[in-house]
Design a protein around this motif. Structure first.
Motif, PDB file in Angstrom:
ATOM      1  N   ARG A 334      29.710  28.486  50.644  1.00 13.17           N
ATOM      2  CA  ARG A 334      28.918  29.589  50.050  1.00 13.17           C
ATOM      3  C   ARG A 334      27.981  30.189  51.104  1.00 13.17           C
ATOM      4  O   ARG A 334      27.845  31.407  51.213  1.00 13.17           O
ATOM      5  N   LEU A 335      27.341  29.321  51.873  1.00 13.95           N
ATOM      6  CA  LEU A 335      26.411  29.809  52.903  1.00 13.95           C
ATOM      7  C   LEU A 335      27.164  30.624  53.962  1.00 13.95           C
ATOM      8  O   LEU A 335      26.688  31.669  54.408  1.00 13.95           O
ATOM      9  N   LEU A 336      28.352  30.155  54.344  1.00  9.38           N
ATOM     10  CA  LEU A 336      29.152  30.876  55.344  1.00  9.38           C
ATOM     11  C   LEU A 336      29.556  32.254  54.811  1.00  9.38           C
ATOM     12  O   LEU A 336      29.514  33.259  55.534  1.00  9.38           O
ATOM     13  N   GLU A 337      29.947  32.277  53.531  1.00 11.72           N
ATOM     14  CA  GLU A 337      30.371  33.565  52.951  1.00 11.72           C
ATOM     15  C   GLU A 337      29.211  34.550  52.907  1.00 11.72           C
ATOM     16  O   GLU A 337      29.401  35.759  53.076  1.00 11.72           O
ATOM     17  N   ARG A 338      28.002  34.019  52.718  1.00 12.42           N
ATOM     18  CA  ARG A 338      26.830  34.913  52.702  1.00 12.42           C
ATOM     19  C   ARG A 338      26.519  35.451  54.097  1.00 12.42           C
ATOM     20  O   ARG A 338      25.728  36.383  54.245  1.00 12.42           O
ATOM     21  N   GLU A 339      27.113  34.837  55.127  1.00  9.02           N
ATOM     22  CA  GLU A 339      26.990  35.366  56.502  1.00  9.02           C
ATOM     23  C   GLU A 339      28.167  36.274  56.824  1.00  9.02           C
ATOM     24  O   GLU A 339      28.382  36.639  57.976  1.00  9.02           O
ATOM     25  N   LEU A 340      29.024  36.541  55.812  1.00  7.68           N
ATOM     26  CA  LEU A 340      30.215  37.371  55.963  1.00  7.68           C
ATOM     27  C   LEU A 340      31.269  36.738  56.871  1.00  7.68           C
ATOM     28  O   LEU A 340      32.085  37.433  57.490  1.00  7.68           O
ATOM     29  N   ALA A 341      31.222  35.401  56.985  1.00  2.00           N
ATOM     30  CA  ALA A 341      32.287  34.703  57.721  1.00  2.00           C
ATOM     31  C   ALA A 341      33.527  34.667  56.843  1.00  2.00           C
ATOM     32  O   ALA A 341      33.448  34.783  55.612  1.00  2.00           O
ATOM     33  N   LEU A 342      34.703  34.504  57.480  1.00  2.00           N
ATOM     34  CA  LEU A 342      35.960  34.410  56.737  1.00  2.00           C
ATOM     35  C   LEU A 342      36.301  32.924  56.644  1.00  2.00           C
ATOM     36  O   LEU A 342      36.656  32.306  57.648  1.00  2.00           O
ATOM     37  N   VAL A 343      36.122  32.365  55.457  1.00  2.37           N
ATOM     38  CA  VAL A 343      36.230  30.906  55.303  1.00  2.37           C
ATOM     39  C   VAL A 343      37.658  30.520  54.938  1.00  2.37           C
ATOM     40  O   VAL A 343      38.276  31.116  54.057  1.00  2.37           O
ATOM     41  N   ALA A 344      38.183  29.507  55.638  1.00  5.07           N
ATOM     42  CA  ALA A 344      39.520  28.982  55.334  1.00  5.07           C
ATOM     43  C   ALA A 344      39.374  27.465  55.193  1.00  5.07           C
ATOM     44  O   ALA A 344      38.947  26.794  56.127  1.00  5.07           O
ATOM     45  N   ALA A 345      39.703  26.944  53.997  1.00  4.47           N
ATOM     46  CA  ALA A 345      39.442  25.517  53.750  1.00  4.47           C
ATOM     47  C   ALA A 345      40.742  24.742  53.598  1.00  4.47           C
ATOM     48  O   ALA A 345      41.732  25.249  53.075  1.00  4.47           O
ATOM     49  N   HIS A 346      40.689  23.500  54.035  1.00  2.00           N
ATOM     50  CA  HIS A 346      41.845  22.602  53.867  1.00  2.00           C
ATOM     51  C   HIS A 346      41.351  21.193  53.593  1.00  2.00           C
ATOM     52  O   HIS A 346      40.351  20.753  54.186  1.00  2.00           O
ATOM     53  N   ASP A 347      42.025  20.502  52.668  1.00  2.00           N
ATOM     54  CA  ASP A 347      41.729  19.091  52.416  1.00  2.00           C
ATOM     55  C   ASP A 347      43.024  18.419  51.972  1.00  2.00           C
ATOM     56  O   ASP A 347      43.630  18.835  50.983  1.00  2.00           O
ATOM     57  N   PRO A 348      43.452  17.386  52.680  1.00  2.00           N
ATOM     58  CA  PRO A 348      44.736  16.766  52.323  1.00  2.00           C
ATOM     59  C   PRO A 348      44.706  16.045  50.980  1.00  2.00           C
ATOM     60  O   PRO A 348      45.760  15.762  50.410  1.00  2.00           O
ATOM     61  N   HIS A 349      43.510  15.732  50.450  1.00  2.00           N
ATOM     62  CA  HIS A 349      43.418  14.986  49.185  1.00  2.00           C
ATOM     63  C   HIS A 349      43.070  15.869  47.995  1.00  2.00           C
ATOM     64  O   HIS A 349      43.095  15.416  46.862  1.00  2.00           O
ATOM     65  N   SER A 350      42.662  17.121  48.283  1.00  2.00           N
ATOM     66  CA  SER A 350      41.986  17.872  47.256  1.00  2.00           C
ATOM     67  C   SER A 350      42.907  18.628  46.308  1.00  2.00           C
ATOM     68  O   SER A 350      43.870  19.254  46.751  1.00  2.00           O
ATOM     69  N   PRO A 351      42.591  18.604  45.018  1.00  3.78           N
ATOM     70  CA  PRO A 351      43.368  19.400  44.082  1.00  3.78           C
ATOM     71  C   PRO A 351      43.140  20.903  44.247  1.00  3.78           C
ATOM     72  O   PRO A 351      44.004  21.704  43.902  1.00  3.78           O
ATOM     73  N   SER A 352      41.985  21.319  44.811  1.00 12.57           N
ATOM     74  CA  SER A 352      41.739  22.766  44.910  1.00 12.57           C
ATOM     75  C   SER A 352      42.041  23.343  46.292  1.00 12.57           C
ATOM     76  O   SER A 352      41.782  24.512  46.550  1.00 12.57           O
ATOM     77  N   SER A 353      42.579  22.517  47.189  1.00 18.68           N
ATOM     78  CA  SER A 353      42.875  23.008  48.528  1.00 18.68           C
ATOM     79  C   SER A 353      44.208  23.745  48.514  1.00 18.68           C
ATOM     80  O   SER A 353      45.193  23.240  47.994  1.00 18.68           O
ATOM     81  N   THR A 354      44.228  24.947  49.070  1.00 17.42           N
ATOM     82  CA  THR A 354      45.470  25.715  49.000  1.00 17.42           C
ATOM     83  C   THR A 354      46.120  25.896  50.363  1.00 17.42           C
ATOM     84  O   THR A 354      47.322  26.087  50.455  1.00 17.42           O
ATOM     85  N   LEU A 355      45.327  25.844  51.437  1.00 16.95           N
ATOM     86  CA  LEU A 355      45.872  26.089  52.769  1.00 16.95           C
ATOM     87  C   LEU A 355      46.284  24.784  53.439  1.00 16.95           C
ATOM     88  O   LEU A 355      45.702  23.738  53.170  1.00 16.95           O
ATOM     89  N   THR A 356      47.266  24.856  54.323  1.00 14.67           N
ATOM     90  CA  THR A 356      47.595  23.695  55.153  1.00 14.67           C
ATOM     91  C   THR A 356      46.576  23.628  56.287  1.00 14.67           C
ATOM     92  O   THR A 356      45.837  24.600  56.539  1.00 14.67           O
ATOM     93  N   LEU A 357      46.582  22.509  57.000  1.00 14.77           N
ATOM     94  CA  LEU A 357      45.689  22.383  58.151  1.00 14.77           C
ATOM     95  C   LEU A 357      45.985  23.501  59.157  1.00 14.77           C
ATOM     96  O   LEU A 357      45.071  24.161  59.655  1.00 14.77           O
ATOM     97  N   ALA A 358      47.261  23.730  59.405  1.00 10.72           N
ATOM     98  CA  ALA A 358      47.638  24.744  60.399  1.00 10.72           C
ATOM     99  C   ALA A 358      47.160  26.130  59.968  1.00 10.72           C
ATOM    100  O   ALA A 358      46.625  26.895  60.779  1.00 10.72           O
ATOM    101  N   GLU A 359      47.318  26.452  58.675  1.00 12.74           N
ATOM    102  CA  GLU A 359      46.883  27.780  58.200  1.00 12.74           C
ATOM    103  C   GLU A 359      45.365  27.922  58.309  1.00 12.74           C
ATOM    104  O   GLU A 359      44.850  28.982  58.685  1.00 12.74           O
TER     105      GLU A 359
END
Ligand SMILES: NC(=O)c1ccc[n+]([C@@H]2O[C@H](COP(=O)([O-])OP(=O)(O)OC[C@H]3O[C@@H](n4cnc5c(N)ncnc54)[C@H](O)[C@@H]3O)[C@@H](O)[C@H]2O)c1
Length: 429
Positions: A334-359
């Motif tokens: 949330r803090l990064l988005e408020r700085e207008l950064a483009l956030v890309a998240a990955h978690d190998p265990h997470s149900p809400s993670s959508t991107l791969t590590l590479a992406e």
């Protein structure tokens, strides 16, 4: 009463406990208001990760020792009624006993002499006596004689339930003459060593177990911030504190949070004779995301995050779990988005993670290791991140997952300090 134990609230704490009771041969019922939890268990599926749980679920279903239901009234079929309900904190710094009150109200007309109510949830000092008084006031029981009430706190860490349930001392704080003895019965069946005490001592022991950890982690987090202020290396300072020193013991920094640590201190703070101390501990841990954001930002060319891609690796609140509740990764994003950064998240265990590590990492200008998953503790992963990210990408690794002893560094430089892996390439998605 045709059952031995009812567990009301079969979430992260209650479901493994219900499985353990049922697996020890106790006739058990697990009850939850959430239809998706009840139907998952009925279908033999765990609604969340807990090592060993799925196998036990299959076994107790085959044995017929576990029932599940959505109706709290069914709990009265068991002599022991264990409440493993959520106890969040209001933003007023005050325990929210709403879930417990609601279940007690549902249970009131069904309670009979001989029932034992066990509070397994984490609660503020005085809550066990409140529950006992509530039941006496509304039903005329004498708690400790004809109805039993005790606090038997849960101190097991998520992911270690079945390893710890029979080895951790089981603290039992019973109200009146016989509550402790009666409440201990199903827990003794699990093989745990029972330690009897008063209700308030049991409550204090549990919340201060977590306050101790929360505070112990705030110290290296605060030190990490001070080291940045003075251009010092926190890992070197911690090594200097601890090395060959009998009174050392400084922990390592990290994104300290999670559903228990972030709120249990408020159960002490709400009536603290020294108000503010634990709030300060919380503020230190809560500042880590902003500290990491500022550190990355300062190291980026132009000192700006706007339009820069930042990979956040790890959404769970701690390593090797899928539990994202109260994780600071989301605050960081949330803090990064408020700085207008483009956030890309990955978690190998997470149900809400959508991107791969590479992406997530491809062409990233910065990468933050937000969770200490074992998946990252491999130099080959660091090499891969450096290869995929932009030239000069900044890496933040507050947990020191990569063992490079640098909270901030250039990904390529840090990767250059570890040996290149032998082929084949790592298999991280
Ligand atoms: N998660 C942990 O690692 C941990 C460790 C030790 C202690 N605790 C404490 O244990 C307690 C439970 O924590 P949790 O993580 O299992 O929470 P949780 O939210 O996963 O589980 C609570 C469950 O209670 C159910 N519930 C709520 N109201 C209900 C009602 N009226 N009737 C029936 N079911 C109802 C919810 O649907 C939920 O499934 C809390 O007090 C927590 O602080 C948690």
């Amino acid at each position: 009463m045709d059952l031995d134990v009812a567990v009301v609230g079969i979430g992260r704490v209650g479901l493994p406990l219900a499985l353990a009771f049922a697996d020890s041969g106790l006739r058990t019922i697990g009850i939850d208001a959430k239809e998706e939890i009840v139907s998952a268990v009925q279908d033999g599926r765990m609604p969340f990760d807990e090592p060993g749980a799925e196998e036990i679920l299959g076994r107790v279903q085959a044995n017929g020792t576990l029932e599940v239901s959505g109706s709290v009234a069914e709990a009265a079929r068991a002599r022991h009624i264990v409440l493993t309900l959520g106890t969040p904190s209001f933003s007023h710094i005050e325990i929210d006993v709403g879930q417990i009150r609601s279940v007690l109200d549902d249970l009131l007309p069904h309670l009979r002499e001989g029932h034992c109510i066990v509070l397994r949830s984490t609660i503020a000092p005085g809550t066990t006596e409140f529950v006992a008084g509530y039941l006496e006031m509304h039903r005329g029981f004498t708690v400790g004689t004809d109805l039993f009430v005790a606090h038997v706190p849960e101190r097991i860490a998520a992911s270690r339930f079945f390893a710890e349930i029979s080895t951790l001392p089981c603290i039992v704080g019973g109200v009146g003459e016989r509550s402790g003895e009666v409440a201990a019965e199903p827990f003794a069946a699990l093989g745990a060593r029972v330690v009897h005490t008063t209700p308030v001592e049991a409550e204090l022991a549990k919340i201060w177990t977590n306050i101790l950890r929360y505070t112990m982690f705030a110290l290296p987090n605060r030190l990490m911030m001070e080291c940045e202020q003075y251009g010092a290396n926190v890992f070197e300072v911690i090594d200097l504190i601890n090395r060959d020193y009998p009174r050392g013991g400084m922990k390592l920094p990290g994104m300290t949070a999670g559903t228990c640590l972030r709120k249990d201190f408020t159960f002490s703070e709400e009536r603290s004779p020294a108000p503010g101390m634990l709030l300060a501990v919380s503020r230190v841990n809560e500042s880590v995301p902003l500290f990491l954001l500022d550190g990355v930002k300062r190291r980026l060319p132009g000192g700006k995050l706007r339009g820069r891609k930042v990979a956040v690796l790890g959404l769970a609140f701690k390593g090797d779990t899928d539990d994202e509740r109260d994780s600071l990764s989301f605050k960081l994003m949330r803090l990064l988005e408020r700085e207008l950064a483009l956030v890309a998240a990955h978690d190998p265990h997470s149900p809400s993670s959508t991107l791969t590590l590479a992406e997530a990492v491809a062409d990233a200008d910065a990468i933050v290791l937000a969770t200490n998953h074992s998946a990252w503790k491999d130099p080959a992963v660091l090499r891969r991140i450096a290869d995929l990210a932009s030239d000069g990408a900044v890496l933040a690794d507050p947990w020191n997952c990569f063992g490079q002893d640098a909270v901030f560094g250039e990904a390529e430089t840090l990767a250059g300090q570890v040996e290149r892996p032998e082929a084949p390439a790592p298999t991280v998605a």
